[in-house]
Scaffold this active site. Structure first.
Site, PDB file in Angstrom:
ATOM      1  N   GLY A  31     -47.503 -36.259 -20.983  1.00 51.92           N
ATOM      2  CA  GLY A  31     -47.411 -36.747 -19.617  1.00 51.92           C
ATOM      3  C   GLY A  31     -47.145 -38.243 -19.513  1.00 51.92           C
ATOM      4  N   ASP A  36     -55.287 -39.891 -28.562  1.00 49.95           N
ATOM      5  CA  ASP A  36     -55.476 -38.704 -27.720  1.00 49.95           C
ATOM      6  C   ASP A  36     -56.383 -37.717 -28.440  1.00 49.95           C
ATOM      7  OD1 ASP A  36     -53.466 -37.639 -25.188  1.00 49.95           O
ATOM      8  OD2 ASP A  36     -54.724 -36.124 -26.154  1.00 49.95           O
ATOM      9  N   ILE A  37     -56.959 -36.816 -27.643  1.00 50.83           N
ATOM     10  CA  ILE A  37     -57.820 -35.777 -28.216  1.00 50.83           C
ATOM     11  C   ILE A  37     -57.002 -34.582 -28.709  1.00 50.83           C
ATOM     12  CG2 ILE A  37     -58.200 -34.501 -26.044  1.00 50.83           C
ATOM     13  CD1 ILE A  37     -61.171 -34.330 -26.835  1.00 50.83           C
ATOM     14  N   ASP A  42     -61.406 -39.200 -28.872  1.00 49.79           N
ATOM     15  CA  ASP A  42     -62.029 -38.646 -27.671  1.00 49.79           C
ATOM     16  C   ASP A  42     -62.634 -39.826 -26.917  1.00 49.79           C
ATOM     17  OD1 ASP A  42     -63.575 -37.488 -25.711  1.00 49.79           O
ATOM     18  OD2 ASP A  42     -64.316 -35.868 -26.989  1.00 49.79           O
ATOM     19  N   VAL A  43     -62.051 -40.165 -25.765  1.00 46.05           N
ATOM     20  CA  VAL A  43     -62.495 -41.373 -25.047  1.00 46.05           C
ATOM     21  C   VAL A  43     -63.931 -41.258 -24.551  1.00 46.05           C
ATOM     22  CG1 VAL A  43     -60.175 -42.099 -24.343  1.00 46.05           C
ATOM     23  CG2 VAL A  43     -61.519 -40.607 -22.823  1.00 46.05           C
ATOM     24  N   ASN A  99     -55.733 -44.542 -19.960  1.00 46.63           N
ATOM     25  CA  ASN A  99     -54.936 -43.585 -19.188  1.00 46.63           C
ATOM     26  C   ASN A  99     -55.424 -42.140 -19.301  1.00 46.63           C
ATOM     27  OD1 ASN A  99     -52.215 -42.613 -18.008  1.00 46.63           O
ATOM     28  ND2 ASN A  99     -52.271 -41.634 -20.016  1.00 46.63           N
ATOM     29  N   SER A 141     -55.139 -43.200  -9.399  1.00 39.23           N
ATOM     30  CA  SER A 141     -54.300 -42.170  -8.765  1.00 39.23           C
ATOM     31  C   SER A 141     -54.126 -42.604  -7.313  1.00 39.23           C
ATOM     32  CB  SER A 141     -55.042 -40.834  -8.811  1.00 39.23           C
ATOM     33  OG  SER A 141     -54.449 -39.881  -7.955  1.00 39.23           O
ATOM     34  N   TYR A 173     -62.266 -35.033  -8.808  1.00 44.44           N
ATOM     35  CA  TYR A 173     -61.124 -35.842  -9.251  1.00 44.44           C
ATOM     36  C   TYR A 173     -61.024 -37.139  -8.448  1.00 44.44           C
ATOM     37  CZ  TYR A 173     -56.424 -37.043 -10.823  1.00 44.44           C
ATOM     38  OH  TYR A 173     -55.333 -37.695 -11.352  1.00 44.44           O
ATOM     39  N   LYS A 183     -61.537 -41.114  -9.503  1.00 41.05           N
ATOM     40  CA  LYS A 183     -60.406 -42.044  -9.381  1.00 41.05           C
ATOM     41  C   LYS A 183     -60.751 -43.216  -8.451  1.00 41.05           C
ATOM     42  CE  LYS A 183     -57.735 -40.164 -12.359  1.00 41.05           C
ATOM     43  NZ  LYS A 183     -57.403 -40.879 -13.618  1.00 41.05           N
TER      44      LYS A 183
HETATM   45  P1  NAD Z   1     -51.599 -34.927 -18.881  1.00 37.49           P
HETATM   46  O1  NAD Z   1     -52.578 -33.809 -18.880  1.00 37.49           O
HETATM   47  O2  NAD Z   1     -50.187 -34.604 -19.212  1.00 37.49           O
HETATM   48  O3  NAD Z   1     -52.084 -36.096 -19.845  1.00 37.49           O
HETATM   49  C1  NAD Z   1     -53.437 -36.449 -19.976  1.00 37.49           C
HETATM   50  C2  NAD Z   1     -53.692 -36.777 -21.448  1.00 37.49           C
HETATM   51  O4  NAD Z   1     -55.064 -37.165 -21.609  1.00 37.49           O
HETATM   52  C3  NAD Z   1     -53.474 -35.552 -22.350  1.00 37.49           C
HETATM   53  O5  NAD Z   1     -52.619 -35.860 -23.425  1.00 37.49           O
HETATM   54  C4  NAD Z   1     -54.883 -35.195 -22.818  1.00 37.49           C
HETATM   55  O6  NAD Z   1     -54.909 -34.578 -24.106  1.00 37.49           O
HETATM   56  C5  NAD Z   1     -55.564 -36.553 -22.795  1.00 37.49           C
HETATM   57  N1  NAD Z   1     -57.025 -36.452 -22.756  1.00 37.49           N
HETATM   58  C6  NAD Z   1     -57.788 -35.651 -21.970  1.00 37.49           C
HETATM   59  N2  NAD Z   1     -59.071 -35.784 -22.274  1.00 37.49           N
HETATM   60  C7  NAD Z   1     -59.153 -36.710 -23.271  1.00 37.49           C
HETATM   61  C8  NAD Z   1     -60.226 -37.274 -23.997  1.00 37.49           C
HETATM   62  N3  NAD Z   1     -61.495 -36.887 -23.799  1.00 37.49           N
HETATM   63  N4  NAD Z   1     -59.926 -38.227 -24.909  1.00 37.49           N
HETATM   64  C9  NAD Z   1     -58.647 -38.606 -25.161  1.00 37.49           C
HETATM   65  N5  NAD Z   1     -57.586 -38.080 -24.519  1.00 37.49           N
HETATM   66  C10 NAD Z   1     -57.843 -37.131 -23.580  1.00 37.49           C
HETATM   67  O7  NAD Z   1     -51.691 -35.582 -17.441  1.00 37.49           O
HETATM   68  P2  NAD Z   1     -51.115 -36.996 -16.889  1.00 37.49           P
HETATM   69  O8  NAD Z   1     -50.745 -36.737 -15.500  1.00 37.49           O
HETATM   70  O9  NAD Z   1     -50.158 -37.564 -17.819  1.00 37.49           O
HETATM   71  O10 NAD Z   1     -52.467 -37.824 -16.873  1.00 37.49           O
HETATM   72  C11 NAD Z   1     -52.518 -39.199 -17.246  1.00 37.49           C
HETATM   73  C12 NAD Z   1     -53.323 -39.949 -16.214  1.00 37.49           C
HETATM   74  O11 NAD Z   1     -52.578 -40.008 -14.983  1.00 37.49           O
HETATM   75  C13 NAD Z   1     -54.658 -39.289 -15.874  1.00 37.49           C
HETATM   76  O12 NAD Z   1     -55.661 -40.287 -15.783  1.00 37.49           O
HETATM   77  C14 NAD Z   1     -54.391 -38.662 -14.524  1.00 37.49           C
HETATM   78  O13 NAD Z   1     -55.568 -38.507 -13.776  1.00 37.49           O
HETATM   79  C15 NAD Z   1     -53.447 -39.681 -13.906  1.00 37.49           C
HETATM   80  N6  NAD Z   1     -52.663 -39.225 -12.750  1.00 37.49           N
HETATM   81  C16 NAD Z   1     -51.668 -38.306 -12.886  1.00 37.49           C
HETATM   82  C17 NAD Z   1     -50.932 -37.914 -11.772  1.00 37.49           C
HETATM   83  C18 NAD Z   1     -49.798 -36.916 -11.881  1.00 37.49           C
HETATM   84  O14 NAD Z   1     -49.204 -36.539 -10.861  1.00 37.49           O
HETATM   85  N7  NAD Z   1     -49.426 -36.487 -13.057  1.00 37.49           N
HETATM   86  C19 NAD Z   1     -51.225 -38.442 -10.508  1.00 37.49           C
HETATM   87  C20 NAD Z   1     -52.259 -39.358 -10.397  1.00 37.49           C
HETATM   88  C21 NAD Z   1     -52.970 -39.754 -11.531  1.00 37.49           C
END
Ligand code: NAD
Length: 292
Positions: free
Chosen positions: A17, A37-38, A64-65, A91, A144, A158, A162
């Protein structure tokens, strides 16, 4: 365009992502990227598909954060190897949705530990070292638009986490401004970006998956997941994020379409008017019928 070549970016949640888009963008700028990443399989896929340019490198790290010691160990390793970090992206994030009074405690704990404590651990481990490094640095915490707008239905865990990321990053920015070091902070507030965030359950055992109890929740989940899937690509999004970083912005809001909703929320607060239903607006369609 800033000269990023040879400088260091640390990105949590970098395997997929938004984090993966940022990692690819940083690599394209010739940066050393520490992608943490985890999800090891996704990290491997990022590594296999990534191309580095001269002066840069990619290091994939299992992290793992939620673990303070693990984030501290990552920071110690990164500083031992590189001596400085230009960009820290806190992130990593997960999403749980559904009626607030029906979410089991494990859901609340999971999302608080990843979305909030993960960011706190990143700040605690990296900021003291960045303040001492003697060169500029920026901490970018991913919130977000849900961390600016209030109270979306079925989004309490959520949006609650945020909002905390937004507020703690505003405090961090103010605190850094009084330090005698060129280190600052930004808060990143994505709108819809096509990622795996609406399938966060993939990261936990089947028996812990979220069960939505009503048709209204399921309809809402599918509608929002659908509009997120149709959102910006992570690579296009990363380009926009860097426009904001290079303009030295605190508020990184690459998709301004939600500002009317934000103005409406502020108006509702200023005039003490009760909130309008956000169900339709968030799902992009008429509100579902409420089950009896
Ligand atoms: P995603 O699920 O594709 O990516 C999230 C990543 O975080 C994944 O690779 C996952 O393995 C990793 N992760 C989860 N738990 C973890 C942990 N305990 N330790 C380490 N890594 C961990 O989703 P994304 O949309 O790319 O999310 C990235 C950030 O963007 C997040 O904080 C999400 O809340 C935020 N966000 C996304 C959107 C959207 O529309 N995609 C909108 C607002 C905010």
């Amino acid at each position: 365009m800033g000269d990023w070549q040879g400088s260091v970016a640390v990105i949590t949640g970098a395997a997929s992502g938004i984090g993966a888009g940022l990692a690819r963008h940083c690599l394209g700028l010739g940066m050393h990227v520490v992608a943490a990443d985890i999800d090891d399989a996704a990290l491997e896929a990022l590594h296999a598909g990534a191309s580095t340019v001269p002066g840069g490198s990619l290091q994939a790290r299992h992290l793992d954060v939620r673990g303070r010691d693990a984030v501290e160990a990552l920071a110690a390793d990164v500083f031992e190897r590189f001596g400085a970090v230009s960009l820290l992206f806190n992130n990593a994030g997960v999403l749980v949705d559904g009626k607030s009074w029906e979410r089991p405690e494990r859901d609340w704990r999971w999302i608080l530990e990843v979305n909030v404590m993960g960011v706190v651990h990143g700040i605690s481990a990296f900021v003291p070292r960045m303040l001492a490094q003697g060169c500029p640095g920026r901490i970018i915490n991913t919130s977000s638009i849900g961390g600016l707008l209030g109270g979306g239905p079925y989004l309490a865990p959520y949006q609650g986490t945020k909002h905390m990321v937004t507020a703690l990053t505003e405090s961090l920015y103010q605190e850094l401004a009084v330090e005698a070091a060129p280190v600052t902070a930004s808060v990143l507030c994505p709108g819809e970006v096509a990622t795996g965030i609406w399938s966060s359950d993939r990261l936990r055992p089947q028996e812990q998956h979220n069960v939505l109890g009503s048709a209204a929740e399921r309809q809402f989940h599918d509608a929002v997941a659908g509009s997120v899937a149709a959102g910006l690509s992570p690579d296009d999004f990363a380009r926009e994020v860097f426009v904001g970083i290079e303009a030295d912005r605190f508020w990184l809001l690459p998709q301004p379409a939600f500002k009317a909703q934000l103005a409406q929320r502020h108006e509702s607060i200023m005039t003490a008017t009760n909130p309008e239903s956000l169900l339709a607006a968030l799902a992009g369609q008429p509100p579902p019928a409420v089950e009896s």
